[in-house]
Scaffold this active site. Structure first.
Site, PDB file in Angstrom:
ATOM      1  N   LEU A 399     -31.456 -10.871  -7.390  1.00  0.00           N
ATOM      2  CA  LEU A 399     -30.177 -10.207  -6.947  1.00  0.00           C
ATOM      3  C   LEU A 399     -29.326 -11.253  -6.285  1.00  0.00           C
ATOM      4  O   LEU A 399     -29.841 -12.179  -5.560  1.00  0.00           O
ATOM      5  CB  LEU A 399     -30.166  -8.960  -6.110  1.00  0.00           C
ATOM      6  CG  LEU A 399     -30.976  -7.773  -6.592  1.00  0.00           C
ATOM      7  CD1 LEU A 399     -31.044  -6.724  -5.498  1.00  0.00           C
ATOM      8  CD2 LEU A 399     -30.257  -7.070  -7.890  1.00  0.00           C
ATOM      9  N   ASP A 400     -27.922 -11.347  -6.641  1.00  0.00           N
ATOM     10  CA  ASP A 400     -27.210 -12.468  -5.902  1.00  0.00           C
ATOM     11  C   ASP A 400     -27.267 -11.970  -4.593  1.00  0.00           C
ATOM     12  O   ASP A 400     -27.705 -11.018  -3.940  1.00  0.00           O
ATOM     13  CB  ASP A 400     -25.795 -11.993  -6.646  1.00  0.00           C
ATOM     14  CG  ASP A 400     -25.309 -12.368  -7.785  1.00  0.00           C
ATOM     15  OD1 ASP A 400     -26.414 -13.190  -8.523  1.00  0.00           O
ATOM     16  OD2 ASP A 400     -24.391 -12.187  -8.359  1.00  0.00           O
ATOM     17  N   ARG A 401     -26.969 -13.272  -3.800  1.00  0.00           N
ATOM     18  CA  ARG A 401     -27.210 -13.110  -2.261  1.00  0.00           C
ATOM     19  C   ARG A 401     -26.239 -12.029  -1.809  1.00  0.00           C
ATOM     20  O   ARG A 401     -26.770 -11.318  -0.907  1.00  0.00           O
ATOM     21  CB  ARG A 401     -26.809 -14.493  -1.658  1.00  0.00           C
ATOM     22  CG  ARG A 401     -26.816 -14.490  -0.158  1.00  0.00           C
ATOM     23  CD  ARG A 401     -26.485 -15.835   0.364  1.00  0.00           C
ATOM     24  NE  ARG A 401     -25.040 -16.414   0.033  1.00  0.00           N
ATOM     25  CZ  ARG A 401     -24.338 -17.313   0.412  1.00  0.00           C
ATOM     26  NH1 ARG A 401     -25.282 -18.228   0.958  1.00  0.00           N
ATOM     27  NH2 ARG A 401     -23.112 -17.505   0.173  1.00  0.00           N
ATOM     28  N   THR A 403     -25.177  -9.355  -3.200  1.00  0.00           N
ATOM     29  CA  THR A 403     -25.490  -8.189  -3.875  1.00  0.00           C
ATOM     30  C   THR A 403     -26.748  -7.428  -2.975  1.00  0.00           C
ATOM     31  O   THR A 403     -27.776  -8.040  -2.741  1.00  0.00           O
ATOM     32  CB  THR A 403     -26.181  -7.798  -5.098  1.00  0.00           C
ATOM     33  OG1 THR A 403     -24.759  -8.634  -5.875  1.00  0.00           O
ATOM     34  CG2 THR A 403     -26.235  -6.787  -5.968  1.00  0.00           C
TER      35      THR A 403
END
Length: 554
Positions: A399-401, A403
């Site tokens: 997951l994106d940082r 998110t």
């Protein structure tokens, strides 16, 4: 000049800390004892920084150029807490600004030399610009294009004539007498020779016209190269002088010049960053540092790796090498605590068995460690320290940082391989929840926009119909709340930043996700409002369908 500020200037008096766990550590080893020293970035320091961001947003002068800003929460000798604030480099051309921590001592000692050198550098810059705008450059381009067009037109005409001559030779060979044939062939050969002479004359004319221009341009380019080398030498000389006089002081009372601390040389701007300014000032005034936070404000940096309103740690080239010295004199910190195995505030474990583990990743934490030392803190690195079998853990996806939400990790290679195959074959069902920074018109639909990441502009993704990879997203509006829209996203593909681009692009929803500064949201918020809410997959070993859900935190 007043540089100490009350907490109430940035946060409400009734501010409550919801999570005391540091989100980042400024750290380095004490040069004398070898102890690892740490200074945290906490919820309190981030809240203070957000308060400063709101102040910066009210004045355009802070947005004219992008730069790092920082705050340091300190404790005075009487136990009161105050705030120091600093900016990196110069602020609108000034190094000393009312209310901000002053630059590290040493600059004044070379002020005259700096002014003289900067004047020389500016003169060199102006000469380079003038040489780059040389009128003969455009003249050369215009004439060169004109000659190329003439040569191309001549080549096309000669090619046609040559073809005509070949056809005529074939025709006359059977109808003319030997004497007449010899005369006719000689005429055709003469025509060919004349066309060769015509081409050589045009090439000679081209050389006569362009060669002087080429020589002038080459001499100009040589001069530009010399000026650039001269500029580099002057910059290095000034930098060496400044670094020899810049003097940093730590909390044990020791002072060292930048030249002593980094004898092998240091990048331009070392010592002018927020962290060294703040820590030096605190050390020289007997303030106890409690927490620090640095963020970017203004236009994105040239390579797009800095985004307005985002927090960043110590830069690897300029600040990190100084941290051990700057923090010396502080009491050594124990290792950062890890969350409880279940229900922890930082990484709650949703499900685990002997094959896999699912966690609810908080926003602002990487899924896996990054390349550099300031990006090692992550879900994977924390769990590897926490769990007895942690070193066997492998992240199945990311997951994106920014998110939050469900992140799946495997405890053995076989499980990792089987789960990865499910992701690759799109057999895993994912549902995200987001808040858009505007009111969406459509109720539901499918967004089909191919995405491509420019390698020169990472991590930014964009819609590209020629180079992009197929990207599909289903969406459903859940609710409209004043000027915002709560949306449920179901990604049918798994491209980087897929939901963020499909939301922001005008060919998608045309509304950025709240807090997504990378794609244009300028609202000051504490996080990206995107959450991986649901995950459905087949357990590779138990052969059962698992459905996991993490409550949306916003």
């Amino acid at each position: 000049m007043v540089v100490l500020h009350a907490l109430s200037n940035f946060i409400d008096c009734d501010f409550v800390i919801s999570d005391s766990t540091p989100s980042y550590w400024y750290e380095g080893r004490c040069l004398q004892s070898g102890d690892r020293l740490k200074l945290p970035r906490t919820s309190m320091s981030e809240a203070i920084a957000h308060g400063l961001m709101q102040q910066l947003a009210k004045n355009d002068c802070y947005s004219r150029e992008g730069k790092m800003f920082g705050i340091l929460l300190v404790e005075l000798l009487n136990g009161e807490q105050r705030v120091l604030k600093a900016f990196s480099g110069l602020l609108n051309g000034c190094s000393v600004v009312e209310g901000w921590v002053p630059p590290i001592p040493g600059r004044d000692e070379v002020a005259l030399e700096e002014a003289r050198t900067l004047a020389q550098l500016d003169a060199i810059k102006q000469e380079i610009l003038s040489l780059k705008q040389l009128t003969e450059r455009q003249q050369y381009e215009t004439l060169s294009d004109d000659f190329e067009q003439q040569l191309q037109a001549m080549s096309d005409r000669h090619r046609y004539c040559k073809h005509q001559r070949q056809q005529k030779r074939q025709q006359i060979c059977n109808i003319l007498t030997p004497e007449a044939l010899a005369i006719a062939l000689e005429q055709l050969d003469e025509e060919s020779r004349q066309q060769g002479i015509e081409r050589r004359q045009l090439k000679r004319q081209q050389n006569e016209v362009l060669q002087p221009l080429q020589q002038l341009i080459a001499a100009t380019d040589t001069r530009i190269s010399e000026l650039k080398q001269q500029r580099k030498a002057l910059s290095r000389q000034l930098q060496a002088q400044m670094h020899a006089t810049y003097s940093l002081t730590n909390f044990s009372g020791r002072s060292r010049s930048l030249q002593q601390l980094m004898p092998g040389g240091s990048p331009t701007g070392t010592g002018d960053c927020c962290a060294p300014k703040l820590l030096h000032y605190a050390a020289t005034h007997n303030f106890k540092p409690l927490a620090m936070a640095e963020f970017w404000w203004g236009a994105s940096s040239i390579n797009q790796d800095k985004i307005q309103g985002e927090f960043y740690g110590a830069c690897a080239e300029r600040c990190q090498p100084l941290m051990g010295f700057l923090l010396s004199g502080l009491r050594p910190n124990p290792p950062a605590p890890f969350p409880a195995r279940k229900g922890g505030d930082v990484i709650p474990i949703i499900y685990e068995d002997k094959w896999l583990i699912a966690v609810n990743k908080p926003a602002g934490l990487l899924s896996v460690p990054g390349r550099y030392s300031d990006r090692q803190d992550s879900v994977l690195s924390r769990l590897r320290h926490l769990l007895p079998d942690g070193m066997m853990l492998v992240s199945v996806h990311r997951l994106d940082r920014e998110t939050s939400g469900i992140l799946l990790l495997a405890r053995d290679r076989q499980t990792h391989r089987q789960l990865s195959q499910q992701f690759q074959q799109r057999q895993i069902h994912k549902v995200y929840e987001a808040i858009l920074s505007g009111v969406a018109i459509a109720e539901q639909g499918v967004i089909d926009l191919p995405l491509w990441g420019d390698p020169e502009n990472r991590p930014y993704q964009k819609v590209d119909w020629q180079n992009g990879k197929p990207s599909l997203t289903q969406f459903q509006v859940m609710a409209r709340e004043q000027d915002y829209t709560r949306v449920e996203f179901t990604p049918l593909t798994g491209r980087t930043h897929q939901l963020r681009v499909h939301a922001a692009d005008t060919r998608g929803l045309g509304i950025t996700i709240l807090g997504d500064r990378l794609y244009g949201c300028d609202a000051v918020t504490s996080r990206l409002h995107l959450h991986a809410r649901e995950l459905r997959f087949e357990h590779p070993q138990l052969k059962k369908t698992f459905y996991l859900k993490a409550i949306t935190p916003f």
